[in-house]
Write a protein that holds these residues in place. Structure first.
Motif, PDB file in Angstrom:
ATOM      1  N   CYS A  58      11.453 -89.285  75.010  1.00 23.06           N
ATOM      2  CA  CYS A  58      13.093 -89.322  74.690  1.00 23.06           C
ATOM      3  C   CYS A  58      13.594 -87.917  75.399  1.00 23.06           C
ATOM      4  O   CYS A  58      12.830 -86.796  74.861  1.00 23.06           O
ATOM      5  CB  CYS A  58      13.254 -89.524  73.511  1.00 23.06           C
ATOM      6  SG  CYS A  58      14.955 -89.401  73.151  1.00 23.06           S
ATOM      7  N   CYS A  61      15.078 -86.394  71.814  1.00 28.04           N
ATOM      8  CA  CYS A  61      14.138 -85.920  70.399  1.00 28.04           C
ATOM      9  C   CYS A  61      12.746 -85.693  70.772  1.00 28.04           C
ATOM     10  O   CYS A  61      12.033 -85.399  70.176  1.00 28.04           O
ATOM     11  CB  CYS A  61      14.413 -87.000  69.610  1.00 28.04           C
ATOM     12  SG  CYS A  61      13.663 -88.504  69.593  1.00 28.04           S
ATOM     13  N   CYS A  73      17.609 -92.548  68.976  1.00 27.44           N
ATOM     14  CA  CYS A  73      18.668 -91.602  69.355  1.00 27.44           C
ATOM     15  C   CYS A  73      19.952 -92.509  69.790  1.00 27.44           C
ATOM     16  O   CYS A  73      20.842 -92.055  69.806  1.00 27.44           O
ATOM     17  CB  CYS A  73      18.230 -90.708  70.415  1.00 27.44           C
ATOM     18  SG  CYS A  73      17.192 -89.467  70.010  1.00 27.44           S
TER      19      CYS A  73
HETATM   20 ZN   LIG Z   1      15.245 -89.743  70.740  1.00 30.79          ZN
END
Ligand SMILES: [Zn+2]
Lengths: 202, 370
Positions: A58, A61, A73
């Motif tokens: 991601c 994050c 997220c």
């Molecule tokens: Zn994330």
């Protein structure tokens, strides 16, 4: 171990490189696969290759993700101002399993450890600061291991936050006596720490 | 505490051994190389999970074997019939992790076992504690503290871990020609918190030990000379924080943590001079034995149990008066189970018979009990 087939011995070799797998277990797994229909074995191999080739992290994050942004997220009901800082994906899974956390995460990828050649630049620390600088985070929950290395990493991040005068609340996971545990079985360090950080009775 | 039984397999020069010990005095005799010290080392293993003499576990395996095992049955002093034994076992196999278990339950962390049974060892090479570097003296006192205080042991392990991380960091800074103060400060505050605890506990042991030590020294030497035992710490004059700050530049250049409680020393003095320079051989021996007996009594008081006392081959180098005085002390009611090795059994036995002490004599020859 000597094998009549190099194909077998190569496969055993490969399996025994996996964590927790010895030569004996590796042989058992290889012989099991040998008895499976060829389609199943092909599927098995391709699943693993696909996993390794297509997995993404991601971009927010750094959790493992199938897309650019992970499902946590991109979940609208998650509180985006609350970020839990963890070492690895495993910690995300552990906290998610509590089903009680509504914030989002930041996966550092480890803790600072010069002995293992891990400095702040090898971790997702600068990306954490970019997220904080963008202004949407109000609280960081430091959920790193309660080891010397974990504490040093928390100290470092906190110091840098002060230095850059970033206004964000930093909290730590409470450390103490485990739920339902009997006091006599708690080790001295945990107990003295729990005493030092005692809480008002609610 | 006392040890009731000892079983060995492939340990040093013992292919196998099963022995039941006496509650009080145990004499172990045999020629040089028979395995007297190895037997004591096996007992040491059960208390400290490692050898006193050999850092590497594999060096303790009998030749042409691939494992050793040491097992012991321990019981409390207050349990004269050994109704409740605790079985401790230390096993090591080449290429595998050492395994320590207590009543068949394996320890997750081997260090959790330290302190289970306190022990004091007195041996001929002990003069190194006086003559050698500060490391020997720190080891002596740190071992004693670790046996009474788990917090000390954990702080000590944390301190050492932090110091290696900090040293590795300083090395990297030098290689990359960078410096990150926030990172150094992270290690500094960890050194400070564990280091201050170590410092305070070392001062406490000094205060507790000193009066007992002075008494024993007087008995052993019959002496009138003034002896002293101090703790010299870098923290006696400044705080740890100041110490680290003051040495920061030096640390950067040397690429390691130059100052801290890891360099502290214990000073032994006679008539206001260093014992290693001014003390006679006899005075040095009396000093050391008095210090170790004081550690025994300190451990006993703190742990509320008698530590094992091992006297390895020390009678050879002592004069008869000191031997008699020492035997009088350790066969008295202040001491519990004692193990004494000697090449000459008759000398020792005649001294013990005179004292009307209950003892058991074990004769050993090339790894076998005769
Ligand atoms: Zn994330």
């Amino acid at each position: 171990m000597e094998f009549p087939s190099k194909l077998i011995s190569d496969s055993v070799e490969v399996f025994s490189k996996l964590p927790g797998i010895g030569k004996k277990t590796a042989l058992r797994l290889v012989l099991h696969l040998l008895n499976q229909p060829i389609e199943d074995v092909r599927d098995f191999g391709q699943t693993i290759i696909r996993m390794r080739e297509s997995i993404k992290y991601c971009k927010k994050c750094h959790n493992i993700s199938d897309g650019e942004v992970c499902s946590i997220c991109s979940n609208r009901s998650r509180q985006k101002q609350l970020v839990c800082v963890v070492e690895t994906l495993r910690d995300v899974l552990a906290i998610e399993n509590t089903q009680n956390y509504r914030g989002i995460y930041h996966v550092l990828g480890g803790v600072i450890s010069p002995l293992e050649g891990v400095g702040p630049e090898k971790l997702q620390i600068s990306s954490l600061f970019e997220r904080i600088q963008s202004g949407e985070i109000t609280e960081l929950i430091m959920a790193l291991s309660p080891t010397m290395e974990g504490d040093t990493t928390v100290f470092y991040i906190n110091k840098k936050l002060q230095e850059e005068q970033l206004d964000v609340k930093v909290t730590m996971l409470a450390r103490g006596v485990s739920f339902g545990g009997e006091l006599q079985y708690v080790d001295e360090v945990t107990l003295s720490r729990a005493l030092a950080t005692r809480l008002p009775y609610e | 505490m006392r040890i009731e039984k000892l079983n060995l397999a492939n340990f040093k020069n013992y292919p196998e051994l099963m022995v039941d010990f006496n509650k009080g005095i145990n004499i172990i005799t045999g020629l040089n190389g028979a395995g007297k010290t190895n037997l004591l080392d096996a007992i040491y293993y059960l208390c400290f999970t490692k050898s006193y003499y050999q850092n590497s576990d594999s060096q303790n395996i009998l030749h042409e074997n691939n494992y050793f095992r040491v097992e012991g049955a321990f019981c409390k002093d207050t349990d004269p019939d050994a109704a409740q034994n605790t079985a401790i076992s230390v096993a090591f196999m080449k290429g595998k992790k050492k395994q320590v278990d207590k009543n068949k339950v394996v320890y997750d962390k081997i260090s959790d076992h330290i302190g289970f049974c306190p022990l004091v060892l007195i041996e001929p090479d002990d003069v190194q504690i006086i003559k050698g570097g500060s490391k020997e003296r720190r080891k002596l006192m740190d071992t004693a503290l670790s046996q009474v205080d788990r917090e000390y042991l954990l702080a000590y392990m944390k301190y050492e871990r932090t110091r290696s991380q900090r040293n590795a960091l300083l090395k990297q800074f030098a290689e990359r020609r960078t410096f990150d103060e926030n990172l150094i400060l992270g290690y500094d505050q960890q050194l400070i918190s564990s280091g201050n605890l170590i410092y305070e506990k070392r001062k406490t042991i000094l205060a507790a030990l000193n009066p007992i030590f002075l008494d024993f020294y007087e008995i052993l030497s019959g002496g009138k000379e003034k002896v002293e035992f101090h703790y010299n710490s870098v923290l006696n004059d400044l705080s740890f924080e100041e110490c680290l700050l003051k040495n920061r530049e030096k640390d950067r250049i040397m690429q390691r943590t130059t100052a801290g409680i890891h360099g502290d020393d214990w000073a032994f003095e006679i008539k206001d001079h260093p014992l290693k320079k001014l003390g006679s051989q006899g005075q040095q021996k009396s000093f050391l034995i008095a210090l170790k007996l004081a550690l025994h009594q300190y451990l006993k008081k703190e742990r509320n149990t008698n530590p094992l006392l091992l006297l390895d081959d020390i009678f050879d180098k002592l004069d008869v008066e000191r031997i008699e005085m020492l035997l009088k002390l350790v066969t008295g009611e202040d001491f519990g189970q004692v193990f004494i090795t000697d090449t000459d059994g008759e000398r020792l036995e005649s001294l013990l018979v005179n004292r009307k002490t209950d003892y058991q004599h074990f004769k050993i020859n090339s790894g076998k009990l005769l």
